[in-house]
Design an enzyme around this catalytic site. Structure first.
Site, PDB file in Angstrom:
ATOM      1  N   CYS A   8       0.138  -1.369  -7.327  1.00  0.00           N
ATOM      2  CA  CYS A   8      -0.593  -1.672  -6.091  1.00  0.00           C
ATOM      3  C   CYS A   8      -1.430  -0.452  -5.738  1.00  0.00           C
ATOM      4  O   CYS A   8      -1.711   0.377  -6.612  1.00  0.00           O
ATOM      5  CB  CYS A   8       0.349  -2.106  -4.964  1.00  0.00           C
ATOM      6  SG  CYS A   8       1.546  -0.859  -4.447  1.00  0.00           S
ATOM      7  N   ARG A  14       4.064  -2.861  -1.862  1.00  0.00           N
ATOM      8  CA  ARG A  14       4.185  -4.054  -2.702  1.00  0.00           C
ATOM      9  C   ARG A  14       4.797  -3.776  -4.074  1.00  0.00           C
ATOM     10  O   ARG A  14       5.735  -4.471  -4.490  1.00  0.00           O
ATOM     11  CB  ARG A  14       2.801  -4.715  -2.872  1.00  0.00           C
ATOM     12  CG  ARG A  14       2.249  -5.316  -1.580  1.00  0.00           C
ATOM     13  CD  ARG A  14       0.762  -5.639  -1.686  1.00  0.00           C
ATOM     14  NE  ARG A  14      -0.041  -4.417  -1.806  1.00  0.00           N
ATOM     15  CZ  ARG A  14      -1.345  -4.375  -1.985  1.00  0.00           C
ATOM     16  NH1 ARG A  14      -2.015  -5.510  -2.071  1.00  0.00           N
ATOM     17  NH2 ARG A  14      -1.989  -3.222  -2.065  1.00  0.00           N
ATOM     18  N   ASP A 122      -1.985  -6.864   1.365  1.00  0.00           N
ATOM     19  CA  ASP A 122      -1.454  -5.536   1.652  1.00  0.00           C
ATOM     20  C   ASP A 122      -0.791  -5.571   3.031  1.00  0.00           C
ATOM     21  O   ASP A 122      -1.468  -5.797   4.037  1.00  0.00           O
ATOM     22  CB  ASP A 122      -2.623  -4.540   1.636  1.00  0.00           C
ATOM     23  CG  ASP A 122      -2.156  -3.116   1.789  1.00  0.00           C
ATOM     24  OD1 ASP A 122      -1.003  -2.904   2.224  1.00  0.00           O
ATOM     25  OD2 ASP A 122      -2.949  -2.214   1.483  1.00  0.00           O
TER      26      ASP A 122
HETATM   27  P1  4NP Z   1       0.740  -0.733  -1.098  1.00  0.00           P
HETATM   28  O1  4NP Z   1       0.328  -0.564   0.443  1.00  0.00           O
HETATM   29  O2  4NP Z   1      -0.535  -0.607  -1.885  1.00  0.00           O
HETATM   30  O3  4NP Z   1       1.332  -2.102  -1.160  1.00  0.00           O
HETATM   31  O4  4NP Z   1       1.741   0.376  -1.382  1.00  0.00           O
HETATM   32  C1  4NP Z   1      -0.366   0.543   0.939  1.00  0.00           C
HETATM   33  C2  4NP Z   1       0.320   1.672   1.262  1.00  0.00           C
HETATM   34  C3  4NP Z   1      -0.354   2.754   1.777  1.00  0.00           C
HETATM   35  C4  4NP Z   1      -1.717   2.693   1.967  1.00  0.00           C
HETATM   36  C5  4NP Z   1      -2.408   1.555   1.624  1.00  0.00           C
HETATM   37  C6  4NP Z   1      -1.734   0.471   1.104  1.00  0.00           C
HETATM   38  N1  4NP Z   1      -2.401   3.793   2.527  1.00  0.00           N
HETATM   39  O5  4NP Z   1      -3.618   3.656   2.774  1.00  0.00           O
HETATM   40  O6  4NP Z   1      -1.804   4.853   2.762  1.00  0.00           O
END
Ligand code: 4NP
Length: 150
Positions: A8, A14, A122
């Protein structure tokens, strides 16, 4: 040993959930499951506490996972690379060196909804119910992946 990588953006919401869920459905003597993020924001960090909580609610412990960034050598180490959304797909395939690399990269919800290219949303900026929703999507996808690999 079949090696599967979940990817991800941050590797805290995720993909750690997807890693924990798929691991729970496959025998660890013949399958290796890992996860990574395309970004480096959360390298070395545990999963988001809301991902840890929703996993725990479903009987999985993902609290000991540590964030890492996707790297080009992952194309060599892994047989299958499942991404959560179109942006992840573009970020990973941009790093591909050849068609064989590209062919390893799959949108994870296409195992449930073939060719639809649906995103796992997300949940980072949303409420807790986004994490339950993501859990259910990933559980359905990982059941199909595990059945297809066993
Ligand atoms: P992930 O979610 O891609 O599902 O781990 C996110 C976690 C952190 C961030 C963006 C998406 N961030 O911008 O810090």
């Amino acid at each position: 040993m079949t090696k599967i990588l979940m990817v991800c953006l941050g590797n805290i919401c995720r993909s750690p959930l997807a890693e924990g869920i798929l691991k729970s459905k496959l025998p660890d003597d013949s399958f290796f499951v890992d996860s990574a993020g395309t970004a480096n924001y959360h390298v070395g960090n545990p999963p988001d506490k809301r991902s840890i909580a929703v996993a725990k609610k479903h009987g999985l412990n993902i609290s000991n996972l540590k964030g890492r960034q996707f790297k080009v050598s992952d194309f060599d180490r892994f047989d299958l690379i499942y991404v959560m959304d179109e942006s992840n797909y573009n970020n990973v395939t941009t790093l591909a060196r050849n068609n064989q690399d590209v062919s390893k990269v799959k949108m994870i919800l296409n195992v449930v909804y073939p060719d639809q290219d649906y995103d796992v949303p997300d949940p980072y900026y949303g409420g807790d119910n986004g994490f339950e929703n993501v859990y259910n999507m990933l559980d359905a996808a990982c059941s199909i992946i595990a059945d297809s690999l066993k």
